[in-house]
Motif scaffolding. Structure first.
Motif, PDB file in Angstrom:
ATOM      1  N   ASP A  44       0.806  -1.226   0.000  1.00 34.35           N
ATOM      2  CA  ASP A  44       0.000   0.000   0.000  1.00 34.35           C
ATOM      3  C   ASP A  44       0.836   1.272   0.000  1.00 34.35           C
ATOM      4  N   ILE A  45       2.148   1.144  -0.044  1.00 33.21           N
ATOM      5  CA  ILE A  45       3.029   2.312   0.002  1.00 33.21           C
ATOM      6  C   ILE A  45       3.233   2.855  -1.416  1.00 33.21           C
ATOM      7  N   ARG A  46       3.066   4.159  -1.552  1.00 31.06           N
ATOM      8  CA  ARG A  46       3.257   4.840  -2.834  1.00 31.06           C
ATOM      9  C   ARG A  46       4.244   5.982  -2.650  1.00 31.06           C
ATOM     10  N   GLU A  47       4.787   6.470  -3.771  1.00 31.97           N
ATOM     11  CA  GLU A  47       5.670   7.630  -3.701  1.00 31.97           C
ATOM     12  C   GLU A  47       5.225   8.680  -4.707  1.00 31.97           C
ATOM     13  N   LEU A  48       5.292   9.900  -4.271  1.00 33.85           N
ATOM     14  CA  LEU A  48       4.977  11.046  -5.109  1.00 33.85           C
ATOM     15  C   LEU A  48       6.281  11.790  -5.357  1.00 33.85           C
ATOM     16  N   ILE A  49       6.655  11.939  -6.619  1.00 32.88           N
ATOM     17  CA  ILE A  49       7.866  12.678  -6.983  1.00 32.88           C
ATOM     18  C   ILE A  49       7.493  14.152  -7.105  1.00 32.88           C
ATOM     19  N   ILE A  50       8.278  15.003  -6.438  1.00 26.43           N
ATOM     20  CA  ILE A  50       8.035  16.444  -6.436  1.00 26.43           C
ATOM     21  C   ILE A  50       9.251  17.109  -7.076  1.00 26.43           C
ATOM     22  N   SER A  51       9.104  17.514  -8.308  1.00 23.89           N
ATOM     23  CA  SER A  51      10.205  18.090  -9.073  1.00 23.89           C
ATOM     24  C   SER A  51      10.568  19.478  -8.546  1.00 23.89           C
ATOM     25  N   HIS A  52      11.883  19.721  -8.483  1.00 26.06           N
ATOM     26  CA  HIS A  52      12.389  21.032  -8.043  1.00 26.06           C
ATOM     27  C   HIS A  52      13.732  21.256  -8.721  1.00 26.06           C
ATOM     28  N   VAL A  64      10.733  13.538  -2.602  1.00 26.52           N
ATOM     29  CA  VAL A  64       9.874  12.362  -2.705  1.00 26.52           C
ATOM     30  C   VAL A  64       9.048  12.284  -1.425  1.00 26.52           C
ATOM     31  N   ALA A  65       7.746  12.116  -1.592  1.00 26.70           N
ATOM     32  CA  ALA A  65       6.852  11.921  -0.447  1.00 26.70           C
ATOM     33  C   ALA A  65       6.340  10.488  -0.493  1.00 26.70           C
ATOM     34  N   LEU A  66       6.550   9.758   0.582  1.00 24.76           N
ATOM     35  CA  LEU A  66       5.991   8.414   0.710  1.00 24.76           C
ATOM     36  C   LEU A  66       4.638   8.535   1.386  1.00 24.76           C
ATOM     37  N   ARG A  86      11.494  13.279   1.722  1.00 24.67           N
ATOM     38  CA  ARG A  86      12.953  13.333   1.617  1.00 24.67           C
ATOM     39  C   ARG A  86      13.356  14.049   0.335  1.00 24.67           C
ATOM     40  N   HIS A  87      14.572  14.606   0.352  1.00 26.07           N
ATOM     41  CA  HIS A  87      15.180  15.100  -0.872  1.00 26.07           C
ATOM     42  C   HIS A  87      15.624  13.882  -1.670  1.00 26.07           C
ATOM     43  N   GLN A  88      15.557  13.952  -2.984  1.00 28.70           N
ATOM     44  CA  GLN A  88      15.906  12.802  -3.818  1.00 28.70           C
ATOM     45  C   GLN A  88      17.362  12.383  -3.677  1.00 28.70           C
ATOM     46  N   ARG A  89      18.228  13.289  -3.320  1.00 32.47           N
ATOM     47  CA  ARG A  89      19.653  12.957  -3.168  1.00 32.47           C
ATOM     48  C   ARG A  89      20.023  12.577  -1.737  1.00 32.47           C
ATOM     49  N   GLU A  90      19.055  12.559  -0.871  1.00 36.51           N
ATOM     50  CA  GLU A  90      19.316  12.283   0.537  1.00 36.51           C
ATOM     51  C   GLU A  90      19.650  10.814   0.763  1.00 36.51           C
ATOM     52  N   ALA A  91      20.683  10.560   1.526  1.00 36.93           N
ATOM     53  CA  ALA A  91      21.087   9.195   1.836  1.00 36.93           C
ATOM     54  C   ALA A  91      20.107   8.561   2.812  1.00 36.93           C
ATOM     55  N   GLY A  92      19.964   7.271   2.729  1.00 34.28           N
ATOM     56  CA  GLY A  92      19.155   6.548   3.684  1.00 34.28           C
ATOM     57  C   GLY A  92      17.674   6.554   3.396  1.00 34.28           C
ATOM     58  N   TYR A  93      17.286   7.003   2.215  1.00 35.91           N
ATOM     59  CA  TYR A  93      15.869   7.042   1.894  1.00 35.91           C
ATOM     60  C   TYR A  93      15.423   5.652   1.440  1.00 35.91           C
ATOM     61  N   ALA A  94      14.553   5.073   2.217  1.00 31.35           N
ATOM     62  CA  ALA A  94      14.003   3.756   1.859  1.00 31.35           C
ATOM     63  C   ALA A  94      12.642   3.625   2.483  1.00 31.35           C
ATOM     64  N   HIS A  95      11.713   3.017   1.760  1.00 31.87           N
ATOM     65  CA  HIS A  95      10.369   2.899   2.295  1.00 31.87           C
ATOM     66  C   HIS A  95      10.319   1.977   3.514  1.00 31.87           C
TER      67      HIS A  95
END
Length: 101
Positions: A56-64, A70-72, A88-97
């Motif tokens: 049920d987890i989705r991600e929304l990409i927010i362009s900047h 990315v919003a989970l 999270r910022h797209q370049r941020e380390a440790g981003y995982a659902h």
């Protein structure tokens, strides 16, 4: 229209991103946070717009610019509610659902 709720973690993420931006790009901080919250608000009308990650987890990409955020989130159809789990910022380390489950 779906109800939009932020988890404590998502609020903490927004606070962390704001603090980082205030230090690195003070003039862009408010605009960037507004960009994120406006982008997330589209989920009220289109809760299934994000890419499915796992279950049920989705991600929304927010362009900047050249990167973005990315919003989970999850959509609870029975309650017509979108729960923002993390931002999270797209370049941020440790981003995982897996971190928010």
């Amino acid at each position: 229209m779906a109800r939009l709720i932020y988890s404590r973690r998502a609020f903490a993420d927004l606070d962390r991103l704001t603090d980082f931006l205030l230090e690195s790009e003070p003039g862009a901080a408010e605009n960037t946070i507004n960009l994120i919250t406006e982008a997330v608000s589209i989920l009220e009308r289109h809760p299934l717009i994000g890419r499915v990650l796992d279950g049920d987890i989705r991600e929304l990409i927010i362009s900047h610019g050249k990167t973005g955020y990315v919003a989970l989130y999850s959509y609870e159809k029975a309650y017509d509610t979108v729960l923002i789990l993390a931002v999270r910022h797209q370049r941020e380390a440790g981003y995982a659902h897996a971190e928010v489950v």
